[in-house]
Design an enzyme around this catalytic site. Structure first.
Site, PDB file in Angstrom:
ATOM      1  N   HIS A  19      -3.965  29.925 -25.817  1.00  0.00           N
ATOM      2  CA  HIS A  19      -4.252  31.627 -26.339  1.00  0.00           C
ATOM      3  C   HIS A  19      -2.897  32.117 -26.527  1.00  0.00           C
ATOM      4  O   HIS A  19      -1.894  31.695 -26.421  1.00  0.00           O
ATOM      5  CB  HIS A  19      -5.224  32.157 -25.252  1.00  0.00           C
ATOM      6  CG  HIS A  19      -4.793  32.231 -23.709  1.00  0.00           C
ATOM      7  ND1 HIS A  19      -3.464  32.852 -23.425  1.00  0.00           N
ATOM      8  CD2 HIS A  19      -5.322  31.959 -22.655  1.00  0.00           C
ATOM      9  CE1 HIS A  19      -3.319  32.728 -22.236  1.00  0.00           C
ATOM     10  NE2 HIS A  19      -4.398  32.236 -21.784  1.00  0.00           N
ATOM     11  N   HIS A  22      -0.070  31.528 -23.567  1.00  0.00           N
ATOM     12  CA  HIS A  22       0.932  30.147 -23.796  1.00  0.00           C
ATOM     13  C   HIS A  22       1.703  30.518 -25.123  1.00  0.00           C
ATOM     14  O   HIS A  22       2.834  29.863 -25.176  1.00  0.00           O
ATOM     15  CB  HIS A  22      -0.180  29.095 -24.237  1.00  0.00           C
ATOM     16  CG  HIS A  22      -1.266  28.951 -23.030  1.00  0.00           C
ATOM     17  ND1 HIS A  22      -2.660  29.136 -23.367  1.00  0.00           N
ATOM     18  CD2 HIS A  22      -1.186  28.777 -21.786  1.00  0.00           C
ATOM     19  CE1 HIS A  22      -3.362  29.058 -21.854  1.00  0.00           C
ATOM     20  NE2 HIS A  22      -2.573  28.894 -21.148  1.00  0.00           N
ATOM     21  N   CYS A 127      -8.841  27.203  -2.529  1.00  0.00           N
ATOM     22  CA  CYS A 127      -9.197  27.720  -3.838  1.00  0.00           C
ATOM     23  C   CYS A 127      -9.042  26.620  -4.940  1.00  0.00           C
ATOM     24  O   CYS A 127      -8.105  26.330  -5.314  1.00  0.00           O
ATOM     25  CB  CYS A 127      -8.504  28.858  -3.944  1.00  0.00           C
ATOM     26  SG  CYS A 127      -9.110  29.478  -5.629  1.00  0.00           S
ATOM     27  N   CYS A 130      -7.252  27.820  -8.124  1.00  0.00           N
ATOM     28  CA  CYS A 130      -5.862  27.734  -7.601  1.00  0.00           C
ATOM     29  C   CYS A 130      -5.258  26.504  -7.454  1.00  0.00           C
ATOM     30  O   CYS A 130      -4.095  26.053  -7.366  1.00  0.00           O
ATOM     31  CB  CYS A 130      -5.200  28.866  -6.839  1.00  0.00           C
ATOM     32  SG  CYS A 130      -5.542  30.495  -6.875  1.00  0.00           S
ATOM     33  N   CYS A 144     -10.051  34.675  -2.479  1.00  0.00           N
ATOM     34  CA  CYS A 144      -8.885  34.318  -3.258  1.00  0.00           C
ATOM     35  C   CYS A 144      -8.612  35.439  -3.961  1.00  0.00           C
ATOM     36  O   CYS A 144      -9.182  35.962  -4.872  1.00  0.00           O
ATOM     37  CB  CYS A 144      -9.005  33.192  -4.255  1.00  0.00           C
ATOM     38  SG  CYS A 144      -7.762  32.971  -5.408  1.00  0.00           S
ATOM     39  N   HIS A 147      -8.714  34.754  -8.020  1.00  0.00           N
ATOM     40  CA  HIS A 147     -10.127  34.351  -8.505  1.00  0.00           C
ATOM     41  C   HIS A 147     -11.243  35.131  -8.084  1.00  0.00           C
ATOM     42  O   HIS A 147     -12.282  35.123  -8.422  1.00  0.00           O
ATOM     43  CB  HIS A 147     -10.491  32.780  -8.443  1.00  0.00           C
ATOM     44  CG  HIS A 147      -9.359  31.896  -9.138  1.00  0.00           C
ATOM     45  ND1 HIS A 147      -8.279  31.663  -8.625  1.00  0.00           N
ATOM     46  CD2 HIS A 147      -9.652  31.543 -10.264  1.00  0.00           C
ATOM     47  CE1 HIS A 147      -7.676  30.695  -9.563  1.00  0.00           C
ATOM     48  NE2 HIS A 147      -8.542  30.965 -10.591  1.00  0.00           N
ATOM     49  N   LYS A 298     -11.535  35.277 -20.406  1.00  0.00           N
ATOM     50  CA  LYS A 298     -12.654  34.608 -21.027  1.00  0.00           C
ATOM     51  C   LYS A 298     -14.103  35.366 -20.901  1.00  0.00           C
ATOM     52  O   LYS A 298     -14.537  35.830 -21.873  1.00  0.00           O
ATOM     53  CB  LYS A 298     -12.928  33.328 -20.517  1.00  0.00           C
ATOM     54  CG  LYS A 298     -12.695  32.024 -21.484  1.00  0.00           C
ATOM     55  CD  LYS A 298     -13.482  30.875 -21.025  1.00  0.00           C
ATOM     56  CE  LYS A 298     -12.774  29.680 -21.215  1.00  0.00           C
ATOM     57  NZ  LYS A 298     -13.232  28.560 -20.529  1.00  0.00           N
TER      58      LYS A 298
HETATM   59  N1  MSP Z   1      -0.031  24.151 -15.090  1.00  0.00           N
HETATM   60  C1  MSP Z   1       0.372  25.367 -14.407  1.00  0.00           C
HETATM   61  C2  MSP Z   1       2.064  25.237 -14.771  1.00  0.00           C
HETATM   62  C3  MSP Z   1       2.813  24.112 -14.179  1.00  0.00           C
HETATM   63  S1  MSP Z   1       4.530  24.142 -14.616  1.00  0.00           S
HETATM   64  C4  MSP Z   1       5.296  22.860 -14.028  1.00  0.00           C
HETATM   65  C5  MSP Z   1       0.011  26.338 -15.090  1.00  0.00           C
HETATM   66  N2  MSP Z   1      -0.655  26.387 -16.036  1.00  0.00           N
HETATM   67  S2  MSP Z   1      -1.314  27.575 -17.110  1.00  0.00           S
HETATM   68  O1  MSP Z   1      -2.061  27.053 -18.210  1.00  0.00           O
HETATM   69  O2  MSP Z   1      -2.095  28.297 -16.323  1.00  0.00           O
HETATM   70  O3  MSP Z   1      -0.027  28.439 -17.670  1.00  0.00           O
HETATM   71  C6  MSP Z   1       0.551  29.544 -17.126  1.00  0.00           C
HETATM   72  C7  MSP Z   1       1.526  30.221 -17.731  1.00  0.00           C
HETATM   73  O4  MSP Z   1       0.931  30.399 -19.288  1.00  0.00           O
HETATM   74  C8  MSP Z   1       2.031  31.447 -17.357  1.00  0.00           C
HETATM   75  O5  MSP Z   1       3.298  31.245 -16.565  1.00  0.00           O
HETATM   76  C9  MSP Z   1       2.757  31.834 -18.659  1.00  0.00           C
HETATM   77  O6  MSP Z   1       4.035  31.108 -19.210  1.00  0.00           O
HETATM   78  C10 MSP Z   1       1.568  31.546 -19.783  1.00  0.00           C
HETATM   79  N3  MSP Z   1       0.553  32.588 -19.764  1.00  0.00           N
HETATM   80  C11 MSP Z   1      -0.907  32.456 -19.500  1.00  0.00           C
HETATM   81  N4  MSP Z   1      -1.331  33.777 -19.608  1.00  0.00           N
HETATM   82  C12 MSP Z   1      -0.561  34.556 -20.069  1.00  0.00           C
HETATM   83  C13 MSP Z   1      -0.459  36.032 -20.304  1.00  0.00           C
HETATM   84  N5  MSP Z   1      -1.734  36.567 -20.320  1.00  0.00           N
HETATM   85  N6  MSP Z   1       0.566  36.570 -20.573  1.00  0.00           N
HETATM   86  C14 MSP Z   1       1.907  35.986 -20.640  1.00  0.00           C
HETATM   87  N7  MSP Z   1       1.817  34.767 -20.336  1.00  0.00           N
HETATM   88  C15 MSP Z   1       0.818  33.779 -19.782  1.00  0.00           C
HETATM   89  O7  MSP Z   1       0.078  27.379 -14.466  1.00  0.00           O
END
Ligand code: MSP
Length: 637
Positions: A19, A22, A127, A130, A144, A147, A298
């Site tokens: 999304h 990412h 959790c 997490c 948590c 969540h 979501k």
């Molecule tokens: N898998 C772990 C990361 C492991 S790294 C060794 C994880 N994954 S995640 O899919 O949840 O991705 C988190 C990251 O996605 C955030 O740190 C950020 O880079 C990005 N984002 C997810 N949602 C976001 C927003 N709403 N806004 C900005 N970035 C966000 O955590």
């Protein structure tokens, strides 16, 4: 030898489709990486997917798929999305790749042999969302904090990493290396986490509970905790410990959002220290995107799909908006309305129009061919000087990962070139048949356009290349040095067949938001209208700011220009209408109350990045100030 630069994004969980969040981090890393390329460095950019753990198993089960089938499917959504957004990663890692598994086992064995892993019993609140244990203190009302669900109490035997052994070392390391974690508020947050004992880290899960993970090399009955496995991707992707790539590129800069600060700022450096690997170079932490001021989720159905935005606004418009709008370290607000406004103001009006009108004038007055023998007048030199200054500021901002500030510096230059054209009025020179001067003016503008197009390359590679091709430069980033470009505005071969125009960014229609129809109200309702909801008030970010400097506004008697420290990397520039009541010196050193999240705007030509609060009194106005020692940036609630 070339300077090297290694940058990573988090590896994303494959329990949901990619999304906006990412896409932002990955575009941001791509932009920063391209900037370093442009500066003549050899770069490596890594992204990928995190595929082990309970969450993934649950997501696969809910779709009636095997974990492998499921992770293959979602991982490829991420992998295939990036080229669509002009993201050029050098590698895409998956934690289910065999080379990664081997690398994790090798790392674990080293830490184990060192005596930093022990077997023990543990009971704690877990959790599943997490994928971590919480202490009772960390839970909020027994739930948590992320969540908002009650955790499950789990008691089991596991392997533990002696993280606590490295706590003092880590605190000292962060204190000695202020640039290690940035922006500053996140560095402070980590230092405050380190005031409490960090404890040891449970790094295994018994196979009887979870098999979808990397087996512990010293015990077949356990798999590795997903975070311990995931963090090592930053090493395995470049072939730690023996490969040439590892030797060339490590240590890395890691870009993350604030949600995963602790694993990156605490688990990861202590893991590296224990394994005897050089500590990563820096952690750069950005804020979160909200959508129309609401958390993206979501369940609220407001998750933004990057592909649909790309289709609507073009990949460059989308990239530009994200890089320009999110101030590094702060949260950003996404709305299509803001995006269109930004697109029209910066891209269609200021940049697009500048290119278009310059090319069309060169065509009209000189049939697309300019002479390069010229002598500059004072106003040309002034514009060039301003260009060099803005571009050097652009470089400094991008070097500190601040894309919004970098682009604002670039826009200062763009606006100055537009102003230069308006004040020299080439059409009048043409009317007066002053063709030599007209040639010089358009030549100066064209040199500026070249620099602007180059500076846009990290953010909008495709439009930048179109601009450069139009003016006769085929950009080969591999042999480029942008710093030299900034220092030298003098010589340049230009195409002698410039196109008539270049319509890069056609304006977008601003869609009208439907306003709720006003109904006839009783006086009671009207009275209620003067109240605001608590959550509206909560949006105002009030902070304590220390005034570092104050001066009279160059163009307005009523205004003062302040530099205010809000505990961020750089002091804010604030323009305040208090010149009648305060001499500049009287304000220096005061701890004032500031609205910190006002949209920056220009007041009589000076940028203002916040508002100072004051009390209106019968005989004037008094700035709200707080006595005593207080950290700049402290929140007021
Ligand atoms: N898998 C772990 C990361 C492991 S790294 C060794 C994880 N994954 S995640 O899919 O949840 O991705 C988190 C990251 O996605 C955030 O740190 C950020 O880079 C990005 N984002 C997810 N949602 C976001 C927003 N709403 N806004 C900005 N970035 C966000 O955590």
């Amino acid at each position: 030898m070339k300077k090297t630069f290694y940058v990573t994004t988090p590896i994303y969980y494959v329990n949901a489709k990619p999304h906006l969040g990412h896409a932002y981090t990955t575009i941001f890393a791509d932009t920063i990486c391209r900037f370093h390329k442009l500066m003549g460095e050899e770069t490596f950019f890594l992204t990928g997917t995190d595929e082990h753990g309970d969450k993934i198993v649950q997501a696969a089960e809910s779709q009636g798929k095997s974990p492998q089938e499921y992770v293959d499917e979602i991982s490829s959504l991420f992998k295939n999305l990036w080229p669509e957004l002009d993201i050029e990663n050098d590698k895409f890692i998956r934690t289910t790749d065999p080379y990664h598994k081997e690398c994790v086992q090798r790392f674990l064995q080293i830490v184990y042999d060192k005596g930093d892993i022990y077997f023990g019993e543990y009971g704690g609140y877990y959790c599943f969302g997490c994928e971590r244990f919480y202490t009772e203190k960390e839970l909020v009302d027994g739930m948590c904090p992320d969540h908002k669900k009650p955790p499950t109490y789990i008691h089991e035997e596991n392997y533990f990493f002696r993280m606590s052994k490295y706590q003092d070392w880590l605190r000292e390391y962060i204190n000695d290396n202020p640039d290690f974690i940035q922006p500053e508020p996140y560095r402070k947050e980590v230092l405050s986490m380190l005031k409490e004992p960090i404890g040891d880290l449970c790094i295994s899960r018994p196979k009887k509970r979870l098999t979808w993970g990397i087996e512990m090399p010293f015990d077949k009955n356990f798999v590795t905790y997903v975070w311990f496995d995931a963090l090592i991707n930053y090493l395995s992707a470049i072939g730690w410990p023996d490969s040439e790539e590892f030797k060339k590129f490590w240590p890395a800069y890691h870009i993350i959002a604030k949600d995963i600060l602790k694993p990156h700022a605490i688990f990861w450096p202590t893991m590296l220290k224990s394994a005897g690997v050089e500590i990563y170079k820096g952690l750069r932490v950005h804020g979160y995107w909200k959508v129309d001021e609401t958390k993206m989720s979501k369940s609220l159905g407001n998750v933004v799909d990057p592909l649909s935005l790309k289709d609507k606004y073009g990949v460059d418009g989308f990239r530009y908006f994200l890089m320009r709008e999110m101030h590094f370290g702060h949260d950003g607000n996404f709305s299509e309305k803001n995006m269109i406004e930004r697109f029209n103001a910066d891209l269609a009006n200021d940049i697009g129009n500048l290119f278009n009108r310059t090319l069309s004038m060169i065509n009209k007055y000189f049939k697309g061919k300019l002479k390069s023998q010229i002598s500059f007048e004072d106003m040309d030199k002034e514009l060039i000087l301003l260009g060099k200054r803005s571009l050097n500021n652009y470089i400094t901002s991008f070097e500190s990962f601040n894309s919004a500030e970098g682009l604002e510096n670039l826009m200062i230059f763009v606006r100055a070139v537009n102003k230069y054209i308006d004040s020299v009025a080439p059409w009048t020179l043409f009317k007066n048949k002053d063709l030599d001067r007209l040639n010089t003016v358009l030549w100066v503008v064209l040199i500026c356009l070249r620099k602007i197009a180059l500076a846009l390359w990290p953010v909008m590679p495709s439009s930048s290349e179109k601009m450069l091709n139009a003016i006769g430069l085929a950009l080969d980033v591999k042999s480029f040095d942008f710093k030299r470009e900034v220092d030298d505005f003098s010589t340049w071969e230009i195409s002698d067949n410039l196109p008539k125009n270049l319509n890069l960014f056609p304006r977008k229609e601003v869609f009208k938001e439907e306003k709720p129809k006003k109904e006839a109200k009783s006086s009671k309702n009207e009275e209620q209208e003067s109240y605001i909801d608590f959550d509206v008030f909560q949006k105002v970010d009030l902070r304590v700011g220390k005034v570092l400097d104050a001066a009279k506004h160059p163009n307005a008697d009523k205004l003062l220009c302040l530099k205010v420290d809000l505990g961020e990397q750089k002091p804010r520039s604030v323009v305040a209408g208090i010149a009648k009541y305060y001499k500049p010196d009287e304000l220096i050193g005061k701890n004032v109350v500031m609205v910190a999240n006002l949209k920056p705007r220009k007041l009589r030509g000076e940028i203002s990045e916040g508002m100072v609060l004051a009390v209106h009194k019968k005989d004037g106005l008094q700035v709200l100030a707080i006595d005593g020692e207080i950290d700049p940036g402290s929140k007021i609630s």
